[in-house]
Design a protein around this motif. Structure first.
Motif, PDB file in Angstrom:
ATOM      1  N   CYS A   1       1.157  -7.121   3.356  1.00 50.87           N
ATOM      2  CA  CYS A   1       0.500  -6.445   4.483  1.00 50.87           C
ATOM      3  C   CYS A   1      -0.126  -7.440   5.458  1.00 50.87           C
TER       4      CYS A   1
ATOM      5  N   CYS B   1      -2.309  -1.140   1.464  1.00 46.96           N
ATOM      6  CA  CYS B   1      -1.321  -0.480   0.604  1.00 46.96           C
ATOM      7  C   CYS B   1      -1.859  -0.183  -0.796  1.00 46.96           C
TER       8      CYS B   1
ATOM      9  N   HIS C   1       3.263  -5.808  -7.183  1.00 45.18           N
ATOM     10  CA  HIS C   1       3.064  -5.076  -5.931  1.00 45.18           C
ATOM     11  C   HIS C   1       3.570  -3.652  -6.062  1.00 45.18           C
TER      12      HIS C   1
ATOM     13  N   CYS D   1      -5.561  -4.235  -2.080  1.00 48.88           N
ATOM     14  CA  CYS D   1      -5.195  -4.375  -0.677  1.00 48.88           C
ATOM     15  C   CYS D   1      -5.701  -3.148   0.073  1.00 48.88           C
TER      16      CYS D   1
ATOM     17  N   CYS E   1      -2.922  -7.674   0.824  1.00 50.60           N
ATOM     18  CA  CYS E   1      -1.942  -8.391   0.021  1.00 50.60           C
ATOM     19  C   CYS E   1      -1.083  -9.260   0.937  1.00 50.60           C
TER      20      CYS E   1
HETATM   21 ZN    ZN Z   1      -0.796  -4.475   0.882  1.00 49.78          ZN
END
Ligand code: ZN
Length: 202
Positions: free
Chosen positions: A151, A110, A118, A107, A148
């Protein structure tokens, strides 16, 4: 946060515009407003058709946008752009696989890695999606970063991201404008004076 009513009105306008789909007819803004008023009495100035065309990628012809075959203040839903059928975020026709590789399958915002847990959300397995850099512009090459599913949530439509996934500005979307208006309501007199002085010096 996008208000629930906004989604509902968008959906209602689509329902009305989609009557008889794919053999749709132009619908006047007056008729759209009357339809919305069945569910939201008193709602006026229904902007959903314009909004759905400009920001959500629906193929809506408008008599006010220079389409001579459509009367002023009328809208007609054309067949959906193939790219926008289903998830609008899956509509990029370019090589998303190559873009993800460029970002090492992470991502942009992040850093969470595709297929892995995650980094910040317990219990979430990362799926990379095509995130807009600027949500007021189409999902097209040069305006896409892998993000992701956290986000890339719809309520992040307000931000403009750079290629490294960092927030660099506020998008000219309904969410972006709403956020600015919310800020403006909260500023103090002192801040207002400073902002005016700043703007005056530009
Ligand atoms: Zn993310």
């Amino acid at each position: 946060m996008r208000k629930a009513g906004q989604w509902t009105r968008d959906a209602l306008v689509l329902v009305k515009l989609a009557e008889g789909y794919p053999a749709t007819k132009p619908i006047s803004k007056t008729d759209l407003t009357a339809f919305i008023n069945l569910y939201y009495p008193g709602a006026n100035d229904v902007q959903q058709a314009r909004h759905l065309a400009a920001q959500k990628g629906f193929n809506i012809l408008s008599g006010t946008r220079g389409n001579k075959e459509i009367a002023a203040n009328h809208y007609q839903l054309e067949e959906l752009y193939p790219a926008f059928i289903g998830d609008r975020r899956a509509g990029y026709a370019g090589d998303f696989a190559a873009l993800k590789k460029h970002y090492d399958y992470c991502c942009a915002t992040c850093g969470s890695k595709e297929g892995q847990p995650h980094r910040y959300r317990r219990g979430v397995t990362v799926q990379l999606q095509q995130g807009h850099m600027d949500n007021s512009k189409p999902l097209a090459p040069g305006n896409i970063i892998p993000q992701c599913q956290i986000c890339n949530r719809a309520d992040r439509d307000r931000w403009i991201y750079d290629k490294t996934g960092r927030v660099t500005g506020i998008a000219a979307t309904a969410d972006g404008l709403r956020m600015v208006m919310d800020f403006l309501k909260r500023i103090t007199k002192e801040m207002r004076a400073k902002i005016l002085a700043f703007l005056g010096s530009k």
